[in-house]
Design a protein around this motif. Structure first.
Motif, PDB file in Angstrom:
ATOM      1  N   GLY A 158      30.722 113.406  64.300  1.00 22.13           N
ATOM      2  CA  GLY A 158      30.025 112.397  63.498  1.00 22.13           C
ATOM      3  C   GLY A 158      30.249 112.487  62.010  1.00 22.13           C
ATOM      4  O   GLY A 158      29.642 111.739  61.238  1.00 22.13           O
ATOM      5  N   GLY A 159      31.124 113.382  61.591  1.00 25.06           N
ATOM      6  CA  GLY A 159      31.378 113.553  60.168  1.00 25.06           C
ATOM      7  C   GLY A 159      32.608 112.803  59.686  1.00 25.06           C
ATOM      8  O   GLY A 159      33.341 112.187  60.470  1.00 25.06           O
ATOM      9  N   ILE A 160      32.840 112.892  58.396  1.00 26.14           N
ATOM     10  CA  ILE A 160      34.014 112.321  57.746  1.00 26.14           C
ATOM     11  C   ILE A 160      34.680 113.429  56.946  1.00 26.14           C
ATOM     12  O   ILE A 160      34.002 114.132  56.189  1.00 26.14           O
ATOM     13  CB  ILE A 160      33.619 111.171  56.791  1.00 26.14           C
ATOM     14  N   PRO A 161      35.997 113.612  57.078  1.00 28.36           N
ATOM     15  CA  PRO A 161      36.666 114.609  56.232  1.00 28.36           C
ATOM     16  C   PRO A 161      36.635 114.157  54.773  1.00 28.36           C
ATOM     17  O   PRO A 161      37.200 113.119  54.423  1.00 28.36           O
ATOM     18  CB  PRO A 161      38.098 114.639  56.770  1.00 28.36           C
ATOM     19  N   ALA A 162      35.985 114.929  53.916  1.00 29.54           N
ATOM     20  CA  ALA A 162      35.817 114.521  52.518  1.00 29.54           C
ATOM     21  C   ALA A 162      37.128 114.403  51.739  1.00 29.54           C
ATOM     22  O   ALA A 162      37.235 113.538  50.865  1.00 29.54           O
ATOM     23  CB  ALA A 162      34.864 115.487  51.808  1.00 29.54           C
ATOM     24  N   PRO A 163      38.154 115.225  52.026  1.00 22.86           N
ATOM     25  CA  PRO A 163      39.384 115.101  51.228  1.00 22.86           C
ATOM     26  C   PRO A 163      40.158 113.812  51.484  1.00 22.86           C
ATOM     27  O   PRO A 163      40.918 113.372  50.616  1.00 22.86           O
ATOM     28  CB  PRO A 163      40.217 116.314  51.666  1.00 22.86           C
ATOM     29  N   LEU A 164      40.016 113.209  52.664  1.00 25.21           N
ATOM     30  CA  LEU A 164      40.845 112.076  53.064  1.00 25.21           C
ATOM     31  C   LEU A 164      40.649 110.896  52.109  1.00 25.21           C
ATOM     32  O   LEU A 164      39.555 110.338  52.001  1.00 25.21           O
ATOM     33  CB  LEU A 164      40.525 111.665  54.496  1.00 25.21           C
ATOM     34  N   ASN A 165      41.728 110.579  51.388  1.00 24.12           N
ATOM     35  CA  ASN A 165      41.751 109.493  50.399  1.00 24.12           C
ATOM     36  C   ASN A 165      40.910 109.783  49.151  1.00 24.12           C
ATOM     37  O   ASN A 165      40.694 108.873  48.343  1.00 24.12           O
ATOM     38  CB  ASN A 165      41.301 108.162  51.031  1.00 24.12           C
ATOM     39  N   TYR A 166      40.461 111.009  48.983  1.00 24.80           N
ATOM     40  CA  TYR A 166      39.720 111.371  47.768  1.00 24.80           C
ATOM     41  C   TYR A 166      40.691 111.397  46.591  1.00 24.80           C
ATOM     42  O   TYR A 166      41.612 112.220  46.559  1.00 24.80           O
ATOM     43  CB  TYR A 166      39.044 112.730  47.947  1.00 24.80           C
ATOM     44  N   GLU A 167      40.505 110.487  45.667  1.00 27.83           N
ATOM     45  CA  GLU A 167      41.378 110.359  44.499  1.00 27.83           C
ATOM     46  C   GLU A 167      42.852 110.318  44.900  1.00 27.83           C
ATOM     47  O   GLU A 167      43.727 110.818  44.186  1.00 27.83           O
ATOM     48  CB  GLU A 167      41.109 111.475  43.491  1.00 27.83           C
ATOM     49  N   GLY A 168      43.118 109.738  46.065  1.00 32.89           N
ATOM     50  CA  GLY A 168      44.488 109.571  46.532  1.00 32.89           C
ATOM     51  C   GLY A 168      45.015 110.699  47.399  1.00 32.89           C
ATOM     52  O   GLY A 168      46.170 110.637  47.854  1.00 32.89           O
ATOM     53  N   PHE A 169      44.212 111.730  47.661  1.00 32.90           N
ATOM     54  CA  PHE A 169      44.690 112.815  48.530  1.00 32.90           C
ATOM     55  C   PHE A 169      44.911 112.244  49.936  1.00 32.90           C
ATOM     56  O   PHE A 169      44.017 111.612  50.500  1.00 32.90           O
ATOM     57  CB  PHE A 169      43.680 113.963  48.569  1.00 32.90           C
ATOM     58  N   PRO A 170      46.086 112.473  50.535  1.00 30.37           N
ATOM     59  CA  PRO A 170      46.452 111.743  51.751  1.00 30.37           C
ATOM     60  C   PRO A 170      46.007 112.353  53.077  1.00 30.37           C
ATOM     61  O   PRO A 170      46.221 111.741  54.131  1.00 30.37           O
ATOM     62  CB  PRO A 170      47.980 111.723  51.675  1.00 30.37           C
ATOM     63  N   LYS A 171      45.401 113.531  53.061  1.00 30.60           N
ATOM     64  CA  LYS A 171      45.102 114.219  54.317  1.00 30.60           C
ATOM     65  C   LYS A 171      43.628 114.622  54.402  1.00 30.60           C
ATOM     66  O   LYS A 171      42.865 114.463  53.452  1.00 30.60           O
ATOM     67  CB  LYS A 171      45.997 115.454  54.459  1.00 30.60           C
ATOM     68  N   SER A 172      43.258 115.186  55.565  1.00 28.75           N
ATOM     69  CA  SER A 172      41.861 115.521  55.846  1.00 28.75           C
ATOM     70  C   SER A 172      41.481 116.940  55.473  1.00 28.75           C
ATOM     71  O   SER A 172      40.310 117.314  55.550  1.00 28.75           O
ATOM     72  CB  SER A 172      41.570 115.306  57.338  1.00 28.75           C
ATOM     73  N   VAL A 173      42.457 117.748  55.080  1.00 24.04           N
ATOM     74  CA  VAL A 173      42.224 119.162  54.797  1.00 24.04           C
ATOM     75  C   VAL A 173      43.292 119.648  53.835  1.00 24.04           C
ATOM     76  O   VAL A 173      44.384 119.068  53.760  1.00 24.04           O
ATOM     77  CB  VAL A 173      42.248 119.984  56.112  1.00 24.04           C
ATOM     78  N   CYS A 174      42.998 120.703  53.094  1.00 23.13           N
ATOM     79  CA  CYS A 174      43.999 121.356  52.251  1.00 23.13           C
ATOM     80  C   CYS A 174      44.496 122.609  52.948  1.00 23.13           C
ATOM     81  O   CYS A 174      43.686 123.430  53.426  1.00 23.13           O
ATOM     82  CB  CYS A 174      43.406 121.725  50.890  1.00 23.13           C
ATOM     83  N   THR A 175      45.811 122.773  53.030  1.00 24.01           N
ATOM     84  CA  THR A 175      46.414 123.946  53.665  1.00 24.01           C
ATOM     85  C   THR A 175      47.373 124.579  52.661  1.00 24.01           C
ATOM     86  O   THR A 175      48.419 124.020  52.359  1.00 24.01           O
ATOM     87  CB  THR A 175      47.175 123.539  54.943  1.00 24.01           C
ATOM     88  N   SER A 176      47.012 125.747  52.144  1.00 20.67           N
ATOM     89  CA  SER A 176      47.765 126.362  51.046  1.00 20.67           C
ATOM     90  C   SER A 176      48.327 127.704  51.483  1.00 20.67           C
ATOM     91  O   SER A 176      47.566 128.636  51.794  1.00 20.67           O
ATOM     92  CB  SER A 176      46.854 126.523  49.830  1.00 20.67           C
ATOM     93  N   ILE A 177      49.664 127.801  51.516  1.00 24.61           N
ATOM     94  CA  ILE A 177      50.360 128.944  52.092  1.00 24.61           C
ATOM     95  C   ILE A 177      50.981 129.826  51.003  1.00 24.61           C
ATOM     96  O   ILE A 177      51.633 129.324  50.083  1.00 24.61           O
ATOM     97  CB  ILE A 177      51.476 128.469  53.048  1.00 24.61           C
TER      98      ILE A 177
END
Length: 291
Positions: A94-113
């Protein structure tokens, strides 16, 4: 802080009680700190009980999604697969991924390697390899309330140097948490984080810090981890923010990917690690809302 509120008027917090029996003494205490030259929070920063309850429900999803990622992340998978997992699990609850389309961010999560400090964009081309370390940063909206936390994951056989970086970064967060107390300062927490990182030979990114969160994705205050005890904003019950230092194995200097204008890298190419928790300042300490 009290403005034009009369002592017998309803309190600004919405509890229905008279101001004099609710937040008058609280506001007077804040005003004393302000008169001494300290940075103090506005009423807008202080979360009300019903708001805290809503944020806790959002955080349940955030934690469950990170738990799911923890169970399924492995070498050979793409970061795009992690993005799909996060989107599907978040929306199924029932949630919404906050990053998705936030200020143009294209994905639902940040993955930093590895040497990606933060804001890594998931991709089919980015495949997790044995020896990688990765930060998965999940943020959730539920009924208009925001939660935010991240974890580090070790992929396969990771070097002792990288393992130590990840462990010390987690210790930085834990030590910072012990300094979150009402009527202390964000700088108390910031110095605890900074000192532990530097004592272990690491540095802390200066330009990017934590933030208030709950009613918006990013709220005041901005939270530094290169700060001094007794400085920065006064912490009071009802404040909510993240503790999320980005700890570098080498120098603290960073740069942003020119192609996507999001992903942050260490300038020297050495690994970086980050853990993130969302905390609420309580009457006698702190409550971890999301981890």
């Amino acid at each position: 802080m009290s403005g034009k509120i009369g002592r017998n008027d309803p309190c600004w917090c919405g509890c229905g009680k008279k101001y004099k029996v609710c937040h008058e003494a609280f506001d007077e205490k804040i005003a004393r700190f302000q008169s001494e030259g300290h940075i103090v929070p506005s009423h807008a920063i202080i979360k009300k009980p019903e708001e805290i309850a809503g944020i806790r429900e959002s955080a349940k999803i955030n934690i469950a999604v990170l738990d799911y990622v923890s169970e399924h992340i492995h070498a050979g998978m793409s970061t795009e697969e992690i993005d799909r997992m996060v989107y599907e699990r978040t929306t199924a609850m029932g949630g919404i991924p906050a990053p998705l389309n936030y200020e143009g961010f294209p994905k639902s999560v940040c993955t930093s390697i590895n040497d990606q400090v933060c804001h890594g964009i998931p991709s089919e081309k980015e495949i997790l390899k044995d020896g990688d370390i990765i930060n998965v940063d999940v943020s959730t909206i539920l009924n208009g309330y925001f939660s935010d936390s991240s974890r580090m994951f070790l992929i396969g056989d990771v070097s002792e140097e990288k393992k130590r970086l990840v462990q010390v970064t987690k210790e930085c967060v834990e030590l910072g948490l012990t300094e979150v107390k009402p009527w202390g300062f964000l700088g108390d927490m910031g110095q605890a984080v900074h000192d532990h990182a530097f004592a272990n030979g690491y540095t802390v990114v200066r330009e990017i810090g934590g933030h208030g969160v709950g009613l918006e994705f990013h709220e005041e205050p901005w939270v530094s981890y290169n700060s001094k005890r007794g400085t920065e904003m006064l912490m009071v019950p009802g404040m909510m923010f993240t503790i999320e230092p980005m700890v570098n194995m080498g120098k603290p200097d960073i740069y942003i990917d020119e192609e996507n204008d999001w992903t942050v890298y260490t300038e020297d190419g050495l690994p970086s690690a980050q853990w993130e928790i969302q905390v609420l300042v309580t009457e006698d300490g702190a409550e971890v809302i999301a981890y």
